[in-house]
Design a protein around this motif. Structure first.
Motif, PDB file in Angstrom:
ATOM      1  N   ALA A  81      18.150  12.748  -0.371  1.00 46.47           N
ATOM      2  CA  ALA A  81      18.855  12.157  -1.507  1.00 46.47           C
ATOM      3  C   ALA A  81      18.284  10.769  -1.753  1.00 46.47           C
ATOM      4  N   SER A  82      18.318  10.318  -3.005  1.00 44.23           N
ATOM      5  CA  SER A  82      17.703   9.034  -3.340  1.00 44.23           C
ATOM      6  C   SER A  82      18.346   7.873  -2.590  1.00 44.23           C
ATOM      7  N   ASP A  83      19.669   7.918  -2.332  1.00 43.91           N
ATOM      8  CA  ASP A  83      20.268   6.808  -1.594  1.00 43.91           C
ATOM      9  C   ASP A  83      19.809   6.796  -0.142  1.00 43.91           C
ATOM     10  N   ASP A  84      19.541   7.964   0.449  1.00 43.63           N
ATOM     11  CA  ASP A  84      18.995   8.003   1.806  1.00 43.63           C
ATOM     12  C   ASP A  84      17.563   7.470   1.804  1.00 43.63           C
ATOM     13  N   THR A  85      16.779   7.850   0.801  1.00 39.69           N
ATOM     14  CA  THR A  85      15.413   7.345   0.686  1.00 39.69           C
ATOM     15  C   THR A  85      15.424   5.829   0.507  1.00 39.69           C
ATOM     16  N   ASP A  86      16.344   5.325  -0.297  1.00 39.39           N
ATOM     17  CA  ASP A  86      16.456   3.876  -0.505  1.00 39.39           C
ATOM     18  C   ASP A  86      16.794   3.155   0.795  1.00 39.39           C
ATOM     19  N   SER A  87      17.703   3.722   1.601  1.00 44.26           N
ATOM     20  CA  SER A  87      18.059   3.119   2.892  1.00 44.26           C
ATOM     21  C   SER A  87      16.857   3.081   3.821  1.00 44.26           C
ATOM     22  N   ILE A  88      16.114   4.176   3.864  1.00 49.76           N
ATOM     23  CA  ILE A  88      14.915   4.238   4.697  1.00 49.76           C
ATOM     24  C   ILE A  88      13.925   3.168   4.263  1.00 49.76           C
ATOM     25  N   LYS A  89      13.682   3.083   2.960  1.00 45.47           N
ATOM     26  CA  LYS A  89      12.727   2.098   2.429  1.00 45.47           C
ATOM     27  C   LYS A  89      13.144   0.671   2.780  1.00 45.47           C
ATOM     28  N   MET A  90      14.427   0.371   2.585  1.00 37.03           N
ATOM     29  CA  MET A  90      14.897  -0.982   2.818  1.00 37.03           C
ATOM     30  C   MET A  90      14.789  -1.369   4.287  1.00 37.03           C
ATOM     31  N   VAL A  91      15.288  -0.513   5.163  1.00 35.11           N
ATOM     32  CA  VAL A  91      15.277  -0.827   6.596  1.00 35.11           C
ATOM     33  C   VAL A  91      13.850  -0.905   7.117  1.00 35.11           C
ATOM     34  N   LEU A  92      13.038   0.096   6.777  1.00 41.07           N
ATOM     35  CA  LEU A  92      11.656   0.101   7.277  1.00 41.07           C
ATOM     36  C   LEU A  92      10.850  -1.057   6.717  1.00 41.07           C
ATOM     37  N   ALA A  93      11.040  -1.393   5.454  1.00 39.78           N
ATOM     38  CA  ALA A  93      10.317  -2.518   4.871  1.00 39.78           C
ATOM     39  C   ALA A  93      10.669  -3.810   5.603  1.00 39.78           C
ATOM     40  N   GLU A  94      11.939  -4.014   5.886  1.00 41.05           N
ATOM     41  CA  GLU A  94      12.362  -5.220   6.607  1.00 41.05           C
ATOM     42  C   GLU A  94      11.760  -5.261   8.004  1.00 41.05           C
ATOM     43  N   VAL A  95      11.868  -4.147   8.738  1.00 41.79           N
ATOM     44  CA  VAL A  95      11.344  -4.110  10.111  1.00 41.79           C
ATOM     45  C   VAL A  95       9.834  -4.299  10.112  1.00 41.79           C
ATOM     46  N   LEU A  96       9.127  -3.560   9.257  1.00 46.50           N
ATOM     47  CA  LEU A  96       7.668  -3.655   9.226  1.00 46.50           C
ATOM     48  C   LEU A  96       7.203  -5.045   8.810  1.00 46.50           C
ATOM     49  N   ASN A  97       7.841  -5.630   7.826  1.00 47.92           N
ATOM     50  CA  ASN A  97       7.464  -6.980   7.415  1.00 47.92           C
ATOM     51  C   ASN A  97       7.731  -7.995   8.525  1.00 47.92           C
ATOM     52  N   ASN A  98       8.809  -7.798   9.293  1.00 45.95           N
ATOM     53  CA  ASN A  98       9.074  -8.674  10.437  1.00 45.95           C
ATOM     54  C   ASN A  98       7.978  -8.548  11.490  1.00 45.95           C
ATOM     55  N   ILE A  99       7.528  -7.324  11.735  1.00 43.59           N
ATOM     56  CA  ILE A  99       6.448  -7.121  12.711  1.00 43.59           C
ATOM     57  C   ILE A  99       5.186  -7.837  12.236  1.00 43.59           C
ATOM     58  N   VAL A 100       4.829  -7.627  10.972  1.00 43.11           N
ATOM     59  CA  VAL A 100       3.624  -8.261  10.423  1.00 43.11           C
ATOM     60  C   VAL A 100       3.740  -9.782  10.500  1.00 43.11           C
ATOM     61  N   GLU A 101       4.896 -10.317  10.114  1.00 43.97           N
ATOM     62  CA  GLU A 101       5.062 -11.767  10.028  1.00 43.97           C
ATOM     63  C   GLU A 101       5.221 -12.436  11.393  1.00 43.97           C
ATOM     64  N   HIS A 102       5.963 -11.795  12.305  1.00 45.45           N
ATOM     65  CA  HIS A 102       6.312 -12.461  13.561  1.00 45.45           C
ATOM     66  C   HIS A 102       5.550 -11.949  14.779  1.00 45.45           C
ATOM     67  N   ALA A 103       5.295 -10.651  14.857  1.00 45.56           N
ATOM     68  CA  ALA A 103       4.560 -10.123  16.013  1.00 45.56           C
ATOM     69  C   ALA A 103       3.072 -10.419  15.878  1.00 45.56           C
ATOM     70  N   TYR A 104       2.577 -10.355  14.659  1.00 48.70           N
ATOM     71  CA  TYR A 104       1.160 -10.635  14.374  1.00 48.70           C
ATOM     72  C   TYR A 104       1.064 -11.775  13.362  1.00 48.70           C
ATOM     73  N   PRO A 105       1.457 -13.001  13.748  1.00 48.08           N
ATOM     74  CA  PRO A 105       1.518 -14.083  12.768  1.00 48.08           C
ATOM     75  C   PRO A 105       0.161 -14.564  12.255  1.00 48.08           C
ATOM     76  N   ASN A 106      -0.915 -14.288  12.990  1.00 47.85           N
ATOM     77  CA  ASN A 106      -2.237 -14.724  12.557  1.00 47.85           C
ATOM     78  C   ASN A 106      -2.935 -13.574  11.839  1.00 47.85           C
ATOM     79  N   PRO A 107      -3.109 -13.678  10.524  1.00 49.78           N
ATOM     80  CA  PRO A 107      -3.738 -12.584   9.767  1.00 49.78           C
ATOM     81  C   PRO A 107      -5.162 -12.264  10.242  1.00 49.78           C
ATOM     82  N   GLN A 108      -5.806 -13.211  10.932  1.00 51.43           N
ATOM     83  CA  GLN A 108      -7.157 -12.959  11.430  1.00 51.43           C
ATOM     84  C   GLN A 108      -7.164 -12.077  12.681  1.00 51.43           C
ATOM     85  N   THR A 109      -6.003 -11.885  13.291  1.00 49.30           N
ATOM     86  CA  THR A 109      -5.933 -11.017  14.470  1.00 49.30           C
ATOM     87  C   THR A 109      -4.842  -9.954  14.269  1.00 49.30           C
ATOM     88  N   PRO A 110      -5.106  -9.002  13.365  1.00 44.58           N
ATOM     89  CA  PRO A 110      -4.130  -7.932  13.123  1.00 44.58           C
ATOM     90  C   PRO A 110      -4.060  -6.994  14.325  1.00 44.58           C
TER      91      PRO A 110
END
Length: 156
Positions: free
Chosen positions: A42-71
């Motif tokens: 259902a679209s609301d389930d897809t929206d929940s997945i997108k929102m949660v995963l986007a937040e978690v993934l962006n946190n990983i990119v920003e905080h776990a790998y803060p230096n873009p030169q060392t992905p």
């Protein structure tokens, strides 16, 4: 529509990895949603997945790998369980502060418009939708796992 009532729905597991960076969240979400397409979510389930995963993934990119030169790699494993999706994300970046996930309190919005926070809602939103959130660091691997409830339906 028939709601799946079986305690043993069809097994579905989507596993892949992406490299951290500007487009990591977008790539991972696209791969995950493609893998989950057979569920006809259902679209609301897809929206929940997108929102949660986007937040978690962006946190990983920003905080776990803060230096873009060392992905680094971000692993995603999503498994269909009786009452939703079990999702585990792994990375080899920096650990979370104090080796635990943030509390996730909502930022103060009882302020003048110009003083409203631009960010700080991520963990609040994650904890609003995800359940059974666990974080652990084992060696140099971070693992964040959680459960996202979804409604499974099949067309008759």
């Amino acid at each position: 529509e028939i709601v799946l009532m079986s305690s043993q729905p069809a097994t579905l597991c989507v596993t892949f990895s992406v490299i951290s960076g500007v487009f990591a969240a977008r790539k991972a979400l696209s791969k995950l949603l493609d893998g989950l397409a057979p569920l006809n979510l259902a679209s609301d389930d897809t929206d929940s997945i997108k929102m949660v995963l986007a937040e978690v993934l962006n946190n990983i990119v920003e905080h776990a790998y803060p230096n873009p030169q060392t992905p680094g790699p971000i692993g995603v494993q999503c498994t269909l369980v009786d009452n939703g999706l079990y999702i585990a994300l792994t990375d080899t970046g920096l650990p979370m502060p104090n080796d635990e996930s943030p509390i996730g309190n909502a930022p103060n919005t009882d302020v003048q418009f110009v003083d409203l926070p631009e960010g700080g809602f991520g963990w609040f939103l994650i904890k609003m939708f995800a359940q059974d959130i666990t974080y652990k660091r084992s060696g140099d691997i971070n693992t964040l796992s959680f459960h996202l409830p979804i409604r499974l339906t099949i067309s008759a």
